[in-house]
Design a protein around this motif. Structure first.
Motif, PDB file in Angstrom:
ATOM      1  N   ASN A  71       0.744  -1.221   0.039  1.00  0.00           N
ATOM      2  CA  ASN A  71       0.063   0.067  -0.021  1.00  0.00           C
ATOM      3  C   ASN A  71       0.874   1.345  -0.117  1.00  0.00           C
ATOM      4  N   ALA A 151      -5.969   0.016   6.100  1.00  0.00           N
ATOM      5  CA  ALA A 151      -5.437   0.432   4.964  1.00  0.00           C
ATOM      6  C   ALA A 151      -6.450   1.494   4.254  1.00  0.00           C
ATOM      7  N   TRP A 155      -6.466   5.607   3.393  1.00  0.00           N
ATOM      8  CA  TRP A 155      -6.532   6.230   2.333  1.00  0.00           C
ATOM      9  C   TRP A 155      -7.658   7.085   2.384  1.00  0.00           C
TER      10      TRP A 155
END
Length: 314
Positions: A71, A151, A155
């Motif tokens: 990521n 994650a 984001w």
């Protein structure tokens, strides 16, 4: 190419585009700078793409640490693509003008991705904290679903506030000049061009910077204080060395990114200088993404082994 500078006495409605001065004060180094930035961009794209590929394909890297690393590498590709292509275009064509809309879009993406990087670095430090300080609970806590959730939050969480902050900045009227003494549309040099009192906007920038940079950084420091104290209590030197090696790469990236970004955004306005701003901006926008693959690969035996397998297969 010459540009007409818009002065304070001109009508504010005439400011329909900015001029990114960038590295125009080095006219005889334009070809050299274009070559250097082109090589750097290729290194960033190839290095981070390789990390994404091997963490997806290699069975030995199907662990939370490498999921977050993939990521992070994907983020770095997006992050640097907001600024570097524009720099290369400006140097190659000598066309340094940018419309207000394009400038706002660039700033918005830069701020959103910058916030994502702050949160993702904090999540990666939490992952190392769980792995070293609570190894028995680590597989249960950092399960695949939890990793995806962390994650996704990294984001997405910065988008609303950073979009709002960009809209607030570009709702200002610009009349001091239309020349941005920077290589991309960053907040400090853009606010300098605004008319009237901008203290409220500067305060909001400071608060948002504290929210998205200082707080995650404090979480990183808290995690690593626990990690270091746990490592120092390990009975063997081999165990301590192995534990340090798993988190030293991440800590180095944290210092490079947060150090340069904090100096840029949190130091007093009176201490701002265009040259220093550009220097520190180069660190967290270009230098850090370039060194990330090197730091994570050469200091990690699993990544090196996966790279060798991938290269020998191809």
């Amino acid at each position: 190419m010459k540009y007409e500078q818009i002065n304070a006495e001109d009508n504010v409605s005439t400011v329909k585009q900015f001029v990114l001065l960038g590295f125009s004060d080095f006219p005889y180094l334009q070809g050299f700078l274009f070559g250097v930035f082109s090589i750097v961009y290729i290194i960033i794209l190839i290095g981070n793409s390789l990390i994404v590929i091997i963490t997806r394909l290699d069975p030995t890297l199907q662990k939370p640490m490498y999921f977050f690393l993939a990521n992070f590498s994907s983020l770095e590709i997006c992050y640097v693509s907001v600024t570097l292509p524009r720099i290369l275009f400006s140097i190659c064509t000598r066309n340094r003008s940018i419309s207000l809309l394009d400038c706002a879009i660039q700033m918005c993406f830069f701020l959103v991705l910058g916030a994502t990087e702050c949160f993702l670095l904090a999540v990666m430090s939490y992952d190392r904290y769980m792995a070293i300080c609570n190894p028995l609970h680590y597989p249960l806590v950092m399960n695949p679903q939890k990793c995806i959730q962390l994650a996704a939050v990294s984001w997405i969480s910065g988008m609303p506030i950073q979009i709002g902050q960009t809209s607030q900045i570009f709702s200002l009227q610009f009349c001091n000049s239309n020349q941005i003494d920077h290589f991309f549309c960053d907040i400090p040099p853009v606010i300098k061009l605004a008319c009237g009192d901008t203290s409220v906007h500067e305060l909001s920038v400071f608060i948002v910077s504290m929210l998205f940079a200082a707080i995650p950084f404090m979480l990183v420091l808290a995690s690593y204080s626990k990690i270091i104290s746990t490592i120092l209590r390990l009975p063997t030197a081999t165990g301590r060395g192995k534990a340090f090696s798993t988190c030293s790469s991440h800590l180095l990236v944290v210092v490079l990114f947060y150090g340069s970004a904090t100096i840029t955004y949190l130091r007093p306005k009176s201490n701002h200088s265009a040259g220093i701003d550009r220097l520190f901006s180069l660190f967290y926008t270009i230098v850090t993404p370039m060194f990330n693959p090197v730091i994570y690969s050469f200091r990690n035996k699993d990544v090196i082994a996966a790279l060798r397998k991938l290269l020998f297969k191809t």
